[in-house]
Enzyme design. Structure first.
Site, PDB file in Angstrom:
ATOM      1  N   CYS A 150      63.782  34.049  34.153  1.00  0.00           N
ATOM      2  CA  CYS A 150      63.286  35.328  34.560  1.00  0.00           C
ATOM      3  C   CYS A 150      63.737  35.614  35.964  1.00  0.00           C
ATOM      4  O   CYS A 150      64.162  36.698  36.190  1.00  0.00           O
ATOM      5  CB  CYS A 150      61.937  35.310  34.574  1.00  0.00           C
ATOM      6  SG  CYS A 150      60.966  35.132  33.028  1.00  0.00           S
ATOM      7  N   ASP A 174      23.187  37.166  34.554  1.00  0.00           N
ATOM      8  CA  ASP A 174      22.889  38.810  34.316  1.00  0.00           C
ATOM      9  C   ASP A 174      23.233  38.977  32.897  1.00  0.00           C
ATOM     10  O   ASP A 174      24.017  38.031  32.380  1.00  0.00           O
ATOM     11  CB  ASP A 174      23.840  39.373  35.264  1.00  0.00           C
ATOM     12  CG  ASP A 174      23.825  40.945  35.214  1.00  0.00           C
ATOM     13  OD1 ASP A 174      22.838  41.438  34.771  1.00  0.00           O
ATOM     14  OD2 ASP A 174      25.083  41.254  34.962  1.00  0.00           O
ATOM     15  N   ASP A 210      24.131  42.975  41.223  1.00  0.00           N
ATOM     16  CA  ASP A 210      23.796  41.473  41.290  1.00  0.00           C
ATOM     17  C   ASP A 210      24.403  40.875  42.674  1.00  0.00           C
ATOM     18  O   ASP A 210      23.870  39.914  42.913  1.00  0.00           O
ATOM     19  CB  ASP A 210      24.571  40.841  40.176  1.00  0.00           C
ATOM     20  CG  ASP A 210      24.279  41.335  38.779  1.00  0.00           C
ATOM     21  OD1 ASP A 210      23.040  41.448  38.763  1.00  0.00           O
ATOM     22  OD2 ASP A 210      25.158  41.601  38.094  1.00  0.00           O
TER      23      ASP A 210
END
Lengths: 744, 49
Positions: free
Chosen positions: A33, A438, A626
């Site tokens: 790459c 949560d 939160d």
């Protein structure tokens, strides 16, 4: 995307007529790459330089001003199969890089000095038992002093600075006894050199510095690596917005380019990228990332909306407000301030040990000197022995005991897809006995999913998925995801606010609201049975179906919660969503202690209650609501999809769709904490053996060198055990960005 | 043992040269991309067949 992104704010203009742009590249997986990217980008006209950093997957490109548009580079990379995101280096990361370089320089100096001084010291040691002349020994001692004094003055800076800072704040840390030991040993060695004595401790001092700097540098390198990946992730996530220029033209810009009072267009199905006030249009928005509430909120002109909300059915024009404005944000930031102030400062294990250690050691040295004088020795010998006690107890092993474990453990966490924000979080994580989750976006996935695909005939589901592909509605996107088929139907028409329709095999196919498809009767029934789901109706002649859509649980949520409980952790849910929506989730997970409809302040109150019961709480959450709770909890985690403010508060961030990292984090933290205590014990045992020897005057420089390097090595090897067993942890999910796939 | 008078300083000087070389390599950014450097050495595109 047909529209091109305006990258101009990321371009840096150099004086010599070239422009510079940094890009974070997604999709790099092999060495080939490097060449492919660099050579293809360099082939673009006007390109001056392209250099890919394979370590942190960033590409720096430079081109002659005005010869090529920056978007051309991004498009070229896209053509090659890589996704490029403009990257803005963050201040923290630059700071970390500078510090790592500085530590490396100090380490090089200390390494040079310790090798050369050891060469001289070994000659003196072997000469002392054979036939070295006093002149040669003095010469070697002077040379050692010549190397050691400037080397310590340079390489000791990190410790001097840290000790000074601690003393100025009227605290002590591990660096204070280190600095005292170093300075005393140096002074005594110089004094002994002047007196033509046999023993000096220059070698011990620089070796000590070298070991300690190794620990510091590794710690810094680990943190830097985490920051680099976090920086890349932030730029991959960087959102874009459609800005309406003063001429009324719509330009796609990165949100970083938006200024207060800019006008922004939000189309149906788009995520709102900035905080703002609606100036025209009306819609329903999903604020689950903000408040945890899964029911949609109708929004019209004059309403405040927050970044992270999802726009459902109408086009909105927003006026951007300055950050931190708005009622909810005000409340959140006020609570955050209180929570941060109230959080009793957790004292790190190492500092607690240092606090007890320094007085004990210094008392021991004083007692040594007094005892020697009392038993009739000369003041010179008494002071020499006392200094030997200080040198031998100089907490080399002790100072390595905790940081090395932290480095190894954060490396293990990194491999399981967890990034630590705070180094001392490991100790707090190990102490946790209650986990509060949560619901929205934490226990559940942030994206919507069809929950009843099994009860619908496969051909109906496939047809629904194909037609849904052409709708912009977020619920339709959930339907489209049920099927991998990328082809859709011809001639699909979208009726705003109702659904999509087309003609297939001469029969009209509709997907949309139950009323749009004539399925109101069935819809009422389904809605009664599944109050927590949104409904989508599908009709194609006689083939009709109601699809139930909601945020599904993370795939491994049930097993992770069960495992957590098996480890003796109390699991709870504290959600901002309606209780009706929380109940089924809590039921599936088998969690009896849950609460819904909690506002940010309620969450803090609930955490305070748990704290008052003496529980040590780990809060896992993602919503903006939160953030204060995360700050108030003893320690906190958040998924990478969390709101920015929330991630900033969390002690660690985890990647991927699975909940397993929560379990891995606690496991690794517990093991790390056990190793830290073992290491401290090893250091203590070492001191228990070494101090009496020094007290009796048996510690020559040779003994000191052996004892210090031996104890440091044992402690470091023991710390390496923190990386054991991480291979058995579940592999990270497929969605993990490839740039973290490389081993730490 | 007089030979030590110039041999030891010479050894030190050599060591210092090494240290200076390291400082230079650090400053010129040779440690910015350690993984890339390890792979770039394998690329043979600069050799014409």
């Amino acid at each position: 995307m047909a529209e091109t992104l305006d990258l101009s704010i990321f371009v840096k203009h150099e004086d010599n007529g070239t422009a510079h742009l940094d890009l974070a590249i997604e999709g790099i997986d092999c060495a080939a790459c490097i060449d492919e990217i660099e050579s293809c980008v360099l082939r673009l006209p006007g390109m001056v330089d392209a250099r890919l950093n394979y370590t942190n997957h960033r590409l720096a490109v430079e081109w002659k001003e005005g010869e090529i548009a920056p978007t051309a580079v991004v498009e070229e990379l896209q053509r090659l199969g890589y996704r490029a995101h403009p990257f803005q280096s963050r201040l923290v990361e630059e700071e970390e890089t500078r510090r790592a370089q500085w530590l490396l320089k100090c380490l090089a100096v200390a390494g040079f000095a310790s090798m050369n001084i050891m060469l001289l010291a070994v000659s003196v040691w072997s000469g002392n038992v054979t036939d070295i002349t006093p002149e040669t020994r003095d010469f070697f001692h002077w040379l050692a002093a010549l190397i050691a004094l400037p080397a310590v003055a340079y390489a000791g800076q990190p410790f001097f600075q840290s000790a000074m800072k601690a003393l100025r704040n009227k605290r002590t840390n591990m660096d204070v006894p280190i600095v005292i030991g170093i300075l005393l040993a140096l002074t005594m060695s110089v004094f002994e050199t002047l007196n033509h004595a046999e023993h000096t401790y220059f070698d011990s001092v620089v070796m000590l510095l070298f070991f300690l700097l190794c620990g510091r540098y590794l710690d810094q390198a680990m943190r830097r690596k985490t920051r680099a990946v976090a920086g890349n992730l932030a730029s991959l996530r960087a959102e874009v917005a459609h800005r309406i220029d003063s001429s009324g033209e719509i330009v796609l810009v990165p949100t970083a380019a938006l200024r207060p009072d800019d006008r922004v267009l939000v189309r149906p199905g788009e995520r709102i990228a900035v905080d703002g006030i609606v100036i025209s249009g009306s819609s329903e928005i999903d604020e689950s990332l903000v408040t945890g509430e899964t029911a949609h909120r109708p929004t019209r002109a004059g309403d405040q909306v927050y970044a992270g909300s999802l726009n459902y059915n109408g086009t909105l024009t927003l006026q951007v407000t300055a950050a931190g404005k708005g009622t909810l944000l005000d409340e959140v930031s006020r609570l955050l301030e209180n929570a941060a102030a109230a959080k009793s400062r957790y004292v790190q294990l190492a500092d607690r040990v240092a606090r007890a250690y320094a007085p004990v050691v210094h008392t021991a040295a004083a007692i040594t000197a007094l005892t020697w004088i009392a038993t009739g020795a000369s003041v010179h010998d008494a002071i020499l022995t006392a200094v030997a006690v200080l040198i031998i107890t100089c907490p080399c092993a002790l100072a390595l005991a905790v940081p090395v474990v932290q480095v190894v453990a954060s490396g293990a966490l990194f491999r399981s897809g967890v990034f630590l924000n705070a180094g001392d979080a490991l100790e707090r994580l190990a102490a946790v006995d209650t986990v509060v989750f949560d619901k929205t976006g934490t226990l559940t996935l942030p994206d919507m999913q069809v929950v009843n695909p099994a009860s619908i005939a496969p051909d109906i589901l496939a047809a629904a998925a194909r037609i849904a592909r052409l709708s912009h509605h977020p619920l339709a996107a959930a339907v489209a995801r049920t099927d991998g088929n990328r082809r859709s139907f011809e001639g699909v028409v979208e009726e705003p606010g109702q659904g999509v329709r087309t003609i297939v095999d001469e029969v009209e196919m509709r997907l949309g609201s139950p009323a749009f498809c004539g399925l109101e009767e069935e819809a009422r029934e389904s809605a009664a049975r599944h109050p927590d789901c949104s409904l989508i109706a599908f009709a194609w002649g006689e083939k009709r179906a109601i699809l139930l859509v909601r945020q599904a649980l993370r795939p491994d949520a049930v097993s992770v919660v069960a495992d957590l409980r098996a480890k003796g952790l109390d699991c709870r849910i504290l959600s901002g969503d309606r209780p009706e929506a929380v109940a089924p989730i809590a039921d599936v997970l088998g969690i009896s202690a849950w609460r819904g409809g909690a506002k940010p302040a309620d969450k803090i109150a609930a955490l305070e209650e748990l704290k008052a019961e003496g529980r040590k709480v780990l809060m896992v959450g993602d919503g903006l609501n939160d953030a204060p709770a995360l700050a108030a909890a003893l320690v906190s985690l958040s998924p990478i999809s969390a709101a920015d403010l929330t991630q900033a508060q969390a002690d660690a961030v985890f990647l991927g769709d699975r909940l397993a990292p929560v379990l891995a984090t606690i496991d690794i933290a517990r093991r790390a904490h056990r190793l830290m205590r073992q290491n401290l014990l090893i250091a203590l045992v070492y001191n228990l053996i070494a101090v009496p020897l020094a007290f009796l005057g048996y510690v020559t420089p040779l003994v000191a060198a052996l004892a210090m390097s031996g104890s440091s090595t044992i402690v470091t090897l023991n710390a390496l055990r923190a990386r054991a067993d991480t291979g058995t942890l579940p592999r990270r999910s497929e969605t993990t960005p490839d740039l973290v796939l490389q081993e730490a | 043992m007089d030979v030590l008078l110039y041999l030891v300083p010479m050894a030190l000087l050599l060591g210092l040269t090494g240290l200076a070389a390291f400082m230079w390599s650090l400053k010129s950014g040779q440690y910015d991309d350690v993984e890339g450097a390890a792979l770039r050495v394998l690329s043979d595109d600069d050799i014409k067949p």
